[in-house]
Design an enzyme around this catalytic site. Sequence first.
Site, mmCIF file in Angstrom:
data_model
loop_
_atom_site.group_PDB
_atom_site.id
_atom_site.type_symbol
_atom_site.label_atom_id
_atom_site.label_comp_id
_atom_site.label_asym_id
_atom_site.label_seq_id
_atom_site.Cartn_x
_atom_site.Cartn_y
_atom_site.Cartn_z
ATOM 1 N N ARG A 84 0.820 -1.211 0.000
ATOM 2 C CA ARG A 84 0.000 0.000 0.000
ATOM 3 C C ARG A 84 0.857 1.264 0.000
ATOM 4 O O ARG A 84 0.482 2.275 -0.609
ATOM 5 C CB ARG A 84 -0.920 -0.009 1.227
ATOM 6 N N HIS A 88 0.284 4.223 -2.697
ATOM 7 C CA HIS A 88 -0.003 5.603 -2.330
ATOM 8 C C HIS A 88 1.101 6.554 -2.790
ATOM 9 O O HIS A 88 0.849 7.746 -2.961
ATOM 10 C CB HIS A 88 -0.214 5.721 -0.824
ATOM 11 N N ASN A 114 -3.993 8.987 4.136
ATOM 12 C CA ASN A 114 -2.798 8.382 4.725
ATOM 13 C C ASN A 114 -2.774 8.403 6.248
ATOM 14 O O ASN A 114 -2.168 7.523 6.878
ATOM 15 C CB ASN A 114 -1.545 9.110 4.214
ATOM 16 N N HIS A 213 -6.057 -5.792 -2.741
ATOM 17 C CA HIS A 213 -6.905 -5.882 -1.549
ATOM 18 C C HIS A 213 -7.185 -7.322 -1.141
ATOM 19 O O HIS A 213 -8.002 -7.560 -0.260
ATOM 20 C CB HIS A 213 -8.213 -5.137 -1.778
#
Length: 344
Positions: A84, A88, A114, A213
């Site tokens: 992740r 991001h 975040n 995910h």
Amino acid sequence: MKNLFNVFLVTLLVSMPILSLATNFSETCEDGSGETGSSFGIGFGIVLEFDLYRNSCPEAESIVYSWVENAVLQDPRMAASLLRLHFHDCFGCDASVLLDDTEGLVGEKTAPPNLNSLRGFEVIDSIKADLETVCPETVSCADILAMAARDSVVVSGGPSWDVEVGRKDSRTASKQAATNSLPSPNSTVPILISIFQNLGLSQTDMVALSGGHTLGKAKCTSFTARLQPLQTGQPANHGDNLEFLESLQQLCSTVDTSVAITQLDLVTPSTFDNQYYVNLLSGEGLLPSDQALAVQDPGTREIVETYAADQSVFFEDFKNAMVKMGGITGGSEGEVRRNCRAIN
């Protein structure tokens, strides 16, 4: 993050697949050994290569893998966290997400997508410290994020792929870009498609990357929209699994929703596989943006069905999408940080 607008302009002005676009912005380069290798990267004046560290830091990949393997062994959730972090960061792929706030710089860690969400920074710190001992000022933090994401997938049972390297670390960050540019857990399929297409990533890339995910957890606050049919008495949405939603409601009603978390994939939570897509078809997608892939658009549903039926197709598309996403670089004006949390 600071180069998101530049990337958008490139994508807007040049209507072609990302691989062709990237080729126009890069050339085949030497790695210092006199040999050449294929490379591409979206950015201005930056070239990514598969073997850049072959001579300058041959131990780089093994060092990153060792730290990731150990971190995931101690905390299986860390695989999702490191993956992740790269996601991001990669609406720019410049390690801007790693910068701490200072008197003269506001970082991205406190941006709403975040804040109290991203983790794994200490693992990246450890990798960087080790690399600085072996080959100082050579391996960028952005490249560490890309390699650590790949290794997190591998140690969780997923596919491996060659990671292109040569990214530079940003000297700035943009909290506003981090706030406005990252997809929301409540995003609809049209919004998701638009966000990814603005970065040169296709609908297939978007659905494949969403398969990340299959690992990790989410707080109740990120999927409350999934519970609305139960809370309002409205008819269930098409594709909803009421038994699944009732179990989520029970979880979120018995503890503080700001801290309550559950697995994104309840069946194989620590394994990188295609179970995520199987879950979507049975109405057991946790985030609204995930379940939407199976019910809001026939095109995305077809891809979901393909991945649910054939894990090898998902793995292949995921690998390709990760390489393409990793090619969205921040340009050549950056640096190789000595400490990933601060500019040199």
